[in-house]
Design an enzyme around this catalytic site. Sequence first.
Site, mmCIF file in Angstrom:
data_model
loop_
_atom_site.group_PDB
_atom_site.id
_atom_site.type_symbol
_atom_site.label_atom_id
_atom_site.label_comp_id
_atom_site.label_asym_id
_atom_site.label_seq_id
_atom_site.Cartn_x
_atom_site.Cartn_y
_atom_site.Cartn_z
ATOM 1 N N ASP A 179 23.349 42.683 90.825
ATOM 2 C CA ASP A 179 24.147 43.902 90.919
ATOM 3 C C ASP A 179 23.914 44.556 92.288
ATOM 4 O O ASP A 179 23.903 43.872 93.305
ATOM 5 C CB ASP A 179 23.773 44.816 89.733
ATOM 6 N N TYR A 237 34.692 54.433 87.467
ATOM 7 C CA TYR A 237 33.346 54.920 87.164
ATOM 8 C C TYR A 237 32.539 55.257 88.409
ATOM 9 O O TYR A 237 31.769 56.237 88.409
ATOM 10 C CB TYR A 237 32.596 53.913 86.278
ATOM 11 N N TYR A 249 24.958 54.856 93.661
ATOM 12 C CA TYR A 249 26.327 55.369 93.698
ATOM 13 C C TYR A 249 26.601 56.383 94.805
ATOM 14 O O TYR A 249 27.697 56.406 95.358
ATOM 15 C CB TYR A 249 26.701 55.925 92.318
ATOM 16 N N HIS A 308 28.549 40.363 83.479
ATOM 17 C CA HIS A 308 27.815 40.944 84.613
ATOM 18 C C HIS A 308 26.306 40.790 84.442
ATOM 19 O O HIS A 308 25.562 40.932 85.402
ATOM 20 C CB HIS A 308 28.184 42.424 84.736
#
Length: 315
Positions: free
Chosen positions: A102, A148, A231, A291
């Site tokens: 990720d 998201y 993020y 994922h």
Amino acid sequence: MEQIQHKLVQVQGLKLHVAEIGAGPKVVVFLHGFPEIWYSWRHQMICLANAGFRAIAPDYRGYGLSDPPPVPEKTMFGDLVSDLLAILDFLELTKVVLVAKDFGAKPAYLFALLHPERVLGVVTLGVPFIPPGPGPSQYQKYLPEGFYISRWKTPGRAEADFGRLDAKTVVRNIYILFSRSEIPIAAENQEIMDLVDLSTPLPPWFTEEDLATYGALYEKSGFQTALQVPYRSLDEDINITEPVVEVPALLIMGDKDYVFKFPGMEAYIRSGKVKEFVPALDIIYLPEGSHFVQEQSPDEVNQLILPFLNARIWS
């Protein structure tokens, strides 16, 4: 699991948690994603140790059992790279293979670019090498407001959304969302956590015991640093003039990974354009993979990583 050892490493003024198993000169360092911690690599660590490797998996600053940074909202990817260098120095490790999942792909490849003398190879799962520059902001132009990452980039929005639930439920919902083959996108009058019904079962490969482990650790750490990195720091400007990674590399992608739905991502990977930046890259696709391939299909993933290590790194 009990054979995995745990220690706190003092680096850059913080005590960072490191899980470790195995011994010897062939060292593999695992970098987790979100909403994960070192534990997401449990299957790979034990397998590699049994095969004669030393496996090490830190929790990033502010994650799991690691100390939070003094000002979480100022944490950046560069801090994770610096922490990794400090951990390797503390453990007296000169050269390692990095295995990342990720968003962990970003610090792994940044480390390989900034400290090439310390890296023998790179394996990433779920995310390819993406050249330094505009991050997922580029995707926001093509995706709805409820994307998201757009929601979680906004300070306070995710905190309010997550704050309605306990940490264990937040992790549960994200595991369910990220296991699907579509990008999580909320409606205008909806939050990301509302996309999962309480009656929705966990993925079959993710047990209640696994969830309890994650939940307890996120209960301790909270989500403040985890929202900042990745993020809210995805567009961090890191000046690298020649973003070409020369070491042997492997990308493992599940064909059902929602990351393929990011605009342009599937073409970038399947066309081989990614190899312009990572010339020695092999790409392997798992037809049923999500994922979370390393937890969903641990034996299959282990049997991809081991030949890479044995044939391309320590042949």
